[in-house]
Design an enzyme around this catalytic site. Sequence first.
Site, PDB file in Angstrom:
ATOM      1  N   GLN A  90       0.842  -1.201   0.000  1.00 28.23           N
ATOM      2  CA  GLN A  90       0.000   0.000   0.000  1.00 28.23           C
ATOM      3  C   GLN A  90       0.875   1.248   0.000  1.00 28.23           C
ATOM      4  OE1 GLN A  90      -3.444  -0.524   3.073  1.00 28.23           O
ATOM      5  NE2 GLN A  90      -1.810  -1.911   3.698  1.00 28.23           N
ATOM      6  N   ASP A  93       6.026   4.976  -1.114  1.00 27.42           N
ATOM      7  CA  ASP A  93       7.481   5.127  -1.206  1.00 27.42           C
ATOM      8  C   ASP A  93       8.013   4.039  -2.146  1.00 27.42           C
ATOM      9  OD1 ASP A  93       8.386   2.681   0.222  1.00 27.42           O
ATOM     10  OD2 ASP A  93       7.512   3.610   1.996  1.00 27.42           O
ATOM     11  N   HIS A 108      -1.505   1.367  -4.260  1.00 24.30           N
ATOM     12  CA  HIS A 108      -1.861   2.777  -4.085  1.00 24.30           C
ATOM     13  C   HIS A 108      -0.977   3.700  -4.921  1.00 24.30           C
ATOM     14  CE1 HIS A 108      -3.935   1.869   0.064  1.00 24.30           C
ATOM     15  NE2 HIS A 108      -4.676   1.536  -0.968  1.00 24.30           N
ATOM     16  N   GLY A 167       2.957  -4.331   9.111  1.00 23.43           N
ATOM     17  CA  GLY A 167       2.923  -2.889   9.343  1.00 23.43           C
ATOM     18  C   GLY A 167       1.769  -2.159   8.708  1.00 23.43           C
TER      19      GLY A 167
HETATM   20  C1  BJW Z   1       4.780  -1.015  12.644  1.00 22.97           C
HETATM   21  C2  BJW Z   1       5.895  -0.276  12.855  1.00 22.97           C
HETATM   22  C3  BJW Z   1       7.084  -1.058  12.821  1.00 22.97           C
HETATM   23  C4  BJW Z   1       4.339   1.175  12.966  1.00 22.97           C
HETATM   24  N1  BJW Z   1       6.980  -2.391  12.572  1.00 22.97           N
HETATM   25  N2  BJW Z   1       4.599  -2.252  12.411  1.00 22.97           N
HETATM   26  C5  BJW Z   1     -16.639   6.165   3.593  1.00 22.97           C
HETATM   27  C6  BJW Z   1     -16.519   7.274   2.789  1.00 22.97           C
HETATM   28  C7  BJW Z   1     -15.659   7.278   1.666  1.00 22.97           C
HETATM   29  C8  BJW Z   1     -14.901   6.159   1.343  1.00 22.97           C
HETATM   30  C9  BJW Z   1     -15.032   5.054   2.175  1.00 22.97           C
HETATM   31  C10 BJW Z   1     -15.882   5.063   3.269  1.00 22.97           C
HETATM   32  N3  BJW Z   1     -15.795   3.849   3.869  1.00 22.97           N
HETATM   33  C11 BJW Z   1     -14.898   3.106   3.199  1.00 22.97           C
HETATM   34  C12 BJW Z   1     -14.422   3.818   2.161  1.00 22.97           C
HETATM   35  C13 BJW Z   1     -13.408   3.340   1.179  1.00 22.97           C
HETATM   36  C14 BJW Z   1     -12.056   3.971   1.457  1.00 22.97           C
HETATM   37  C15 BJW Z   1     -11.659   3.679   2.905  1.00 22.97           C
HETATM   38  O1  BJW Z   1     -11.172   2.621   3.230  1.00 22.97           O
HETATM   39  N4  BJW Z   1     -11.866   4.618   3.803  1.00 22.97           N
HETATM   40  C16 BJW Z   1     -11.653   4.382   5.235  1.00 22.97           C
HETATM   41  C17 BJW Z   1     -10.423   5.134   5.717  1.00 22.97           C
HETATM   42  C18 BJW Z   1     -12.909   4.780   5.953  1.00 22.97           C
HETATM   43  N5  BJW Z   1     -11.148   3.367   0.503  1.00 22.97           N
HETATM   44  C19 BJW Z   1     -10.970   3.882  -0.689  1.00 22.97           C
HETATM   45  O2  BJW Z   1     -11.529   4.912  -1.027  1.00 22.97           O
HETATM   46  C20 BJW Z   1     -10.111   3.103  -1.641  1.00 22.97           C
HETATM   47  N6  BJW Z   1     -10.753   2.958  -2.908  1.00 22.97           N
HETATM   48  C21 BJW Z   1     -11.905   2.340  -3.038  1.00 22.97           C
HETATM   49  O3  BJW Z   1     -12.503   1.824  -2.105  1.00 22.97           O
HETATM   50  O4  BJW Z   1     -12.360   2.336  -4.333  1.00 22.97           O
HETATM   51  C22 BJW Z   1     -13.654   1.817  -4.612  1.00 22.97           C
HETATM   52  C23 BJW Z   1     -13.907   2.086  -6.071  1.00 22.97           C
HETATM   53  C24 BJW Z   1     -14.298   1.047  -6.898  1.00 22.97           C
HETATM   54  C25 BJW Z   1     -14.543   1.289  -8.241  1.00 22.97           C
HETATM   55  C26 BJW Z   1     -14.391   2.574  -8.758  1.00 22.97           C
HETATM   56  C27 BJW Z   1     -13.980   3.599  -7.954  1.00 22.97           C
HETATM   57  C28 BJW Z   1     -13.739   3.369  -6.586  1.00 22.97           C
HETATM   58  C29 BJW Z   1      -8.810   3.844  -1.916  1.00 22.97           C
HETATM   59  C30 BJW Z   1      -7.975   3.972  -0.701  1.00 22.97           C
HETATM   60  C31 BJW Z   1      -6.770   4.849  -0.969  1.00 22.97           C
HETATM   61  C32 BJW Z   1      -5.913   5.005   0.267  1.00 22.97           C
HETATM   62  N7  BJW Z   1      -4.985   6.014   0.031  1.00 22.97           N
HETATM   63  C33 BJW Z   1      -3.986   6.308   1.056  1.00 22.97           C
HETATM   64  C34 BJW Z   1      -3.209   7.537   0.569  1.00 22.97           C
HETATM   65  C35 BJW Z   1      -2.376   7.133  -0.663  1.00 22.97           C
HETATM   66  C36 BJW Z   1      -1.680   8.257  -1.257  1.00 22.97           C
HETATM   67  C37 BJW Z   1      -0.748   8.857  -0.294  1.00 22.97           C
HETATM   68  O5  BJW Z   1      -0.041   8.116   0.410  1.00 22.97           O
HETATM   69  O6  BJW Z   1      -0.732  10.051  -0.225  1.00 22.97           O
HETATM   70  O7  BJW Z   1      -3.102   5.212   1.241  1.00 22.97           O
HETATM   71  S1  BJW Z   1      -4.656   6.579   2.679  1.00 22.97           S
HETATM   72  C38 BJW Z   1      -3.325   5.863   3.534  1.00 22.97           C
HETATM   73  O8  BJW Z   1      -3.792   4.710   4.292  1.00 22.97           O
HETATM   74  C39 BJW Z   1      -2.365   5.340   2.462  1.00 22.97           C
HETATM   75  C40 BJW Z   1      -2.004   3.987   3.037  1.00 22.97           C
HETATM   76  O9  BJW Z   1      -1.515   3.151   2.015  1.00 22.97           O
HETATM   77  C41 BJW Z   1      -3.280   3.528   3.664  1.00 22.97           C
HETATM   78  C42 BJW Z   1      -3.110   2.417   4.669  1.00 22.97           C
HETATM   79  O10 BJW Z   1      -2.372   2.845   5.782  1.00 22.97           O
HETATM   80  P1  BJW Z   1      -1.352   1.857   6.472  1.00 22.97           P
HETATM   81  O11 BJW Z   1      -0.274   1.502   5.553  1.00 22.97           O
HETATM   82  O12 BJW Z   1      -2.091   0.746   7.098  1.00 22.97           O
HETATM   83  O13 BJW Z   1      -0.683   2.828   7.567  1.00 22.97           O
HETATM   84  P2  BJW Z   1      -1.192   3.227   9.014  1.00 22.97           P
HETATM   85  O14 BJW Z   1      -0.444   4.437   9.433  1.00 22.97           O
HETATM   86  O15 BJW Z   1      -2.650   3.283   9.104  1.00 22.97           O
HETATM   87  O16 BJW Z   1      -0.724   1.993   9.940  1.00 22.97           O
HETATM   88  C43 BJW Z   1       0.638   1.709  10.193  1.00 22.97           C
HETATM   89  C44 BJW Z   1       0.718   0.425  11.007  1.00 22.97           C
HETATM   90  O17 BJW Z   1       2.074   0.071  11.149  1.00 22.97           O
HETATM   91  C45 BJW Z   1       0.130   0.568  12.414  1.00 22.97           C
HETATM   92  O18 BJW Z   1      -0.733  -0.534  12.653  1.00 22.97           O
HETATM   93  C46 BJW Z   1       1.358   0.513  13.316  1.00 22.97           C
HETATM   94  O19 BJW Z   1       1.095  -0.136  14.572  1.00 22.97           O
HETATM   95  C47 BJW Z   1       2.317  -0.290  12.488  1.00 22.97           C
HETATM   96  N8  BJW Z   1       3.727  -0.004  12.721  1.00 22.97           N
HETATM   97  N9  BJW Z   1       5.664   1.028  13.053  1.00 22.97           N
HETATM   98  C48 BJW Z   1       5.743  -2.956  12.382  1.00 22.97           C
HETATM   99  N10 BJW Z   1       8.290  -0.517  13.007  1.00 22.97           N
END
Ligand code: BJW
Length: 233
Positions: A90, A93, A108, A167
């Site tokens: 996801q 980077d 992503h 992560g």
């Molecule tokens: C360690 C550690 C160490 C720390 N060792 N562990 C209501 C309204 C509108 C939309 C929605 C809604 N409900 C659901 C949705 C869908 C939406 C969604 O999920 N929203 C929720 C947030 C509510 N999803 C989408 O919109 C997606 N698209 C979609 O559903 O499309 C449908 C579609 C179909 C057909 C046509 C059109 C559409 C798209 C999602 C895009 C996500 N984008 C981002 C930004 C990307 C660009 C950018 O980076 O600028 O992606 S958001 C952000 O979160 C980023 C990440 O990839 C993503 C996930 O985060 P991640 O990687 O899990 O990080 P963290 O910080 O959350 O967690 C880190 C973890 O690591 C923690 O658990 C720590 O404990 C751990 N950790 N250090 C091991 N050393």
Amino acid sequence: MSVGTVVVLTGAGISAESGLSTFRGPDGLWEGHHVADVATPEAFTHDPVTVQRFYNRLRARLPAVTPNAAHHALVRLEHAMGTAFHLITQNIDDLHQRAGSTRITAMHGGLTMIRHVDTGDVLSWHGDLPENEQHWRPHVVWFGERTIGLDHITEMLSQAMLFLAIGTSGTVYPANQFAAIAKRAGATTIEVNLEATAGAFDFTLTGPATQVVPGLVERLIEGPLAALAVHGG
Ligand code: BJW
């Protein structure tokens, strides 16, 4: 012969020890912004300057960070598994790619690519975009946009013997469904995280990725996967 695959999903936590911020810090802010203020198509339409400036800052940080022991361990797993391995990240980077991972889907998008809003053309890009640029945007998937490679990912998950998430908080759809999909397909599901998440995992290995992943990978290569690699690699 049908051979089970190893599918690995990574999130921001795997890059944290390389010095990159995760998204959901204790203050709920990401680099001083609410994620929704910079990671939506609406934000880009209404305030392209803030969005371009934000991604320029993230892109400019990449040369100063390097892949860590967890990224490198996944390359060793790929070499051991061959075609029976697939990495989904996801992260936007480029640390997996710089470590040497090739069997990777960046669902992503990536900071080092830009996309034309009308034609959909994608270019490799390493510098800043002009802050008032409205035709070229970062090739990243914002909320409400379709993720990249989902059909391929679903196919990989349906063949998974082992699903490993590293992560990721499991708060963002559709990646937060992958463990359950793999489990339904018969996979063993494992997460590596600082703390357990709500995902459908059989096992949680708690600890920093750089300390947990290398040892886990070595055990997988020496143990149950060795036989699989002979057939699937
Ligand atoms: C360690 C550690 C160490 C720390 N060792 N562990 C209501 C309204 C509108 C939309 C929605 C809604 N409900 C659901 C949705 C869908 C939406 C969604 O999920 N929203 C929720 C947030 C509510 N999803 C989408 O919109 C997606 N698209 C979609 O559903 O499309 C449908 C579609 C179909 C057909 C046509 C059109 C559409 C798209 C999602 C895009 C996500 N984008 C981002 C930004 C990307 C660009 C950018 O980076 O600028 O992606 S958001 C952000 O979160 C980023 C990440 O990839 C993503 C996930 O985060 P991640 O990687 O899990 O990080 P963290 O910080 O959350 O967690 C880190 C973890 O690591 C923690 O658990 C720590 O404990 C751990 N950790 N250090 C091991 N050393």
